[in-house]
Write an enzyme that holds these catalytic residues in place. Structure first.
Site, PDB file in Angstrom:
ATOM      1  N   GLU A  82       2.567   4.677  -4.224  1.00 49.90           N
ATOM      2  CA  GLU A  82       2.593   5.567  -5.414  1.00 49.90           C
ATOM      3  C   GLU A  82       3.949   6.240  -5.574  1.00 49.90           C
ATOM      4  OE1 GLU A  82       0.232   5.494  -3.061  1.00 49.90           O
ATOM      5  OE2 GLU A  82      -1.170   4.306  -4.242  1.00 49.90           O
ATOM      6  N   ASP A 102       0.850  -1.190   0.000  1.00 50.25           N
ATOM      7  CA  ASP A 102       0.000   0.000   0.000  1.00 50.25           C
ATOM      8  C   ASP A 102       0.892   1.250   0.000  1.00 50.25           C
ATOM      9  OD1 ASP A 102      -2.307   1.532   0.192  1.00 50.25           O
ATOM     10  OD2 ASP A 102      -2.256   1.531   2.389  1.00 50.25           O
ATOM     11  N   ASP A 159      -9.078   3.514  -1.908  1.00 55.33           N
ATOM     12  CA  ASP A 159      -9.980   3.988  -0.843  1.00 55.33           C
ATOM     13  C   ASP A 159     -11.300   4.528  -1.370  1.00 55.33           C
ATOM     14  OD1 ASP A 159      -7.899   3.256   0.709  1.00 55.33           O
ATOM     15  OD2 ASP A 159      -7.230   5.286   1.177  1.00 55.33           O
TER      16      ASP A 159
END
Ligand code: GLC
Length: 663
Positions: free
Chosen positions: A252, A249, A356
């Site tokens: 990015e 997670d 999300d």
């Protein structure tokens, strides 16, 4: 975000953690600079812009503007003529998914966070007590010691014992791993990273830092092979405990705050600590900032790369390091990695979830187009936080979302800290019963779904597809974003609105049969279809076969499995793939591929059952073929030229034989 048809949209390829998924949101977590041109009666053509730099797309009816922040640009035009050919060729270039571990096709339960070993065990035990099939339980950031990656915190005092207790009841444990490494001179992972100069720098050569869950962090420079190797070996502490999958997670990479922002939000947060309850409020203070020119990466030759050129492969490179960790610590076993960010080809290493979302009906519906889009871009193993991540879910929403989630390749319920719980039992017995019915259906369909995963592995064509896969010359199908196909033969029409007990369903080319009651629907018509809360409309394409097995608590709970082959129509051909679901033997021929064929004439049915490939002992034993809507007057039924046992059970004609009858 947005619909499958991207005309009229502008899109930026900059991997970004943008948590509030509004309809026009862009950019998002993952960048795949690829699109397909499709118009009736013309060959489909794909375009792949082979640059990991920031890029920008503006798609209009007849003009496509592509800008890339790079010197020179390499574009591949990929000719179909069929849309599936385009994706097969594209994934031939960037890579296809490997066969995942069979358990990862099962239902998975997550929450931010099950934060003690007892809490996690309680959830798993409750699944078993209520006979809700489930294979995986996720540990979000709270299993760690102060959010330091590759540590176990005090709430998991004996991780090995915890994982083995989970295993005893048929559960796999997947742990989250974020790339930010807490700056802490007493923390072994930070120290070992520092000792090989593992972290990215700013343009003045100073370690770049930002705030994520553990506080101030440094970020590994995955461009360098030695840094990736250090990252791989850091996983030992998780695999030693018996963890079977990894969840990447914030890759990015996401920074919750830069140093400067932290100074400003301190007032909201108090003392500079991250308080999750106040996170939303504090986060809203700043939009994501671009650090593209500020951060410099270095490869193994010492060449300098501005962040904007490599940001979009940061997660991809992390995934390579993680897949190496699986090789080191679980040799011979299939890896399972879930990721949020990525680049074209990420499917070689990871499944992708859509990040999300919120517990909104609008997001339930939006996830269909998002997952279809990922599939068209080569990522087959995709799914969404079932029930919604942010905000409070409710019983009706969770029931509808679970009904739909059954038919997304990746099937996980996950929710955010501070929201109401949304485990299957969270909203009372009536809702739990519906959720259980549909999770059970997912397990019954395992033989069918596993075979669909195998096709995606072989030819890259997505598992979850838009309706225009049935007929790419029909423009009416281009704008359908609330129905989808699972594989070749299932059409799913989820209910996407509250207090809604019916919907209109467009039936594409062919005849389609309602799985619930055998009713036949004709092509190119819109029908009003009933769907009470405990039903989702599922249609099967005429003359196709659906493979099922008996319900189970978790995948491969039983050594031997019965196979049901539901035949929808009077003729057809179907294939079933199986392997051990665990090792890499399938790559060396350790699998079975069966072909079932049905023909019929005035006198009866002629069936053929062949083992096209036999390289694995196999789990299936007895086979029952169910003919849905069979005519009553059946005189003759032959299997491979010999008469077989057949009888009517209500409206369904049943034919029984065994795997060993294959020729
Ligand atoms: C990110 C992830 C979410 C996770 C949370 C805490 O928001 O997208 O799934 O629960 O971080 O780790």
């Amino acid at each position: 975000m947005g619909y499958v048809d991207k005309r009229g949209r502008e899109m930026m390829m900059v991997n970004t953690d943008n948590p509030l998924h509004t309809p026009d949101l862009d950019p998002m977590y993952i960048s795949i600079p690829f699109f397909i041109l499709l118009s009736p009666k013309k060959p489909a053509i794909g375009f792949f812009i082979n640059s990991t730099s920031y890029s920008f797309f503006k798609i209009n009816d007849d003009t496509y503007t592509i800008s890339v922040k790079d010197e020179g640009i390499e574009i591949y035009a990929i000719y179909g003529p069929k849309i599936d050919d385009v994706i097969t060729h594209f994934t031939g270039m960037v890579g296809r998914m490997e066969m995942p571990p069979a358990w990862s096709i099962g239902y998975q339960q997550s929450r931010w966070s099950y934060s003690t070993d007892e809490e996690a065990l309680d959830v798993a035990r409750r699944m078993r007590k209520d006979s809700i099939p489930c294979d995986v339980l996720y540990l979000d950031i709270d299993y760690m010691d102060g959010y330091r990656v590759f540590t176990w915190g005090k709430n998991f005092p004996d991780p090995k014992k915890f994982v083995s207790e989970m295993k005893e009841i048929g559960f796999k444990v997947v742990t989250i791993v974020d790339p930010g490494v807490k700056i802490d001179e007493n923390y072994a992972v930070y120290k070992s990273g520092k000792s090989i100069d593992a972290f990215v720098k700013d343009r003045y050569g100073k370690e770049f830092t930002g705030y994520v869950w553990p506080g101030k962090c440094s970020f590994p420079d995955f461009l360098r092979p030695d840094v990736r190797e250090w990252w791989s070996t850091s996983h030992k502490v998780l695999f030693d405990a018996g963890v079977e999958g990894i969840w990447n997670d914030m890759n990015e990479p996401a920074i919750v705050w830069t140093d400067a922002q932290m100074d400003k939000v301190k007032n909201i947060l108090g003392k500079g600590e991250i308080n999750f309850q106040l996170l939303g409020e504090a986060k809203a203070v700043f939009a994501q900032e671009d650090h593209g020119d500020e951060i410099i990466h270095k490869d193994e030759n010492g060449e300098r790369w501005p962040h904007y050129k490599v940001r979009n492969i940061y997660a991809y490179l992390e995934a390579i390091a993680t897949s190496r960790a699986f090789e080191l610590y679980r040799p011979g076993k299939r890896p399972f990695l879930l990721t949020r960010a990525g680049f074209a080809g990420i499917q070689k290493y990871a499944a992708v979830w859509t990040g999300d979302n919120s517990s909104w009906w609008e997001h339930l519906e939006a996830e269909i187009a998002i997952s279809i889009g990922l599939g068209l871009s080569g990522v087959s193993f995709t799914g969404t936080d079932v029930g919604g991540f942010g905000g409070n879910s409710n019983g009706e929403l969770l029931a509808r979302w679970t009904e739909m989630g059954v038919f997304f390749p990746f099937f996980r319920n996950h929710s955010a800290i501070g929201t109401v719980h949304q485990e299957p039992w969270a909203f009372g017995e009536k809702i739990e019963k519906i959720i259980k019915k549909y999770i059970t259906l997912r397990y019954e369909l395992f033989p069918h779904m596993y075979t669909a995963f195998h096709s995606a592995h072989e030819n890259g064509v997505p598992i979850m597809r838009p309706l225009f896969f049935i007929d790419q010359d029909n423009p009416d199908l281009y704008s359908i974003n609330d129905e989808f196909l699972f594989g070749d033969s299932l059409l799913i029409a989820p209910i996407t609105k509250p207090n809604t007990m019916w919907r209109s369903v467009y039936i594409p080319k062919g005849r389609w049969i309602d799985m619930r009651n055998g009713k036949i629907y004709e092509e190119d018509h819109v029908y009003k279809i009933d769907a009470p809360l405990d039903e989702i409309p599922i249609f099967v394409k005429e003359n196709s076969m659906i493979f099922r097995t008996d319900p189970m608590n978790y995948i491969f709970e039983k050594e031997k499995m019965t196979l049901y082959v539901d035949v929808y129509g009077q003729e057809g051909r179907g294939y079933l793939y199986e392997d051990d679901g665990e090792t890499l033997e399938y790559k060396k021929g350790g699998y079975n591929l069966y072909e079932f064929a049905v023909g019929s004439d005035m006198k009866g049915y002629t069936l053929s059952f062949k083992a096209k490939h036999h390289g694995y002992a196999g789990r299936y034993e007895k086979i029952t073929m169910n003919f849905i809507n069979a005519p009553r007057k059946i005189a003759n039924i032959n299997l491979n030229g010999k008469k077989v046992n057949a009888y009517f059970d209500g409206n369904i004609l049943k034919v029984e034989f065994e795997i060993k009858d294959a020729t």
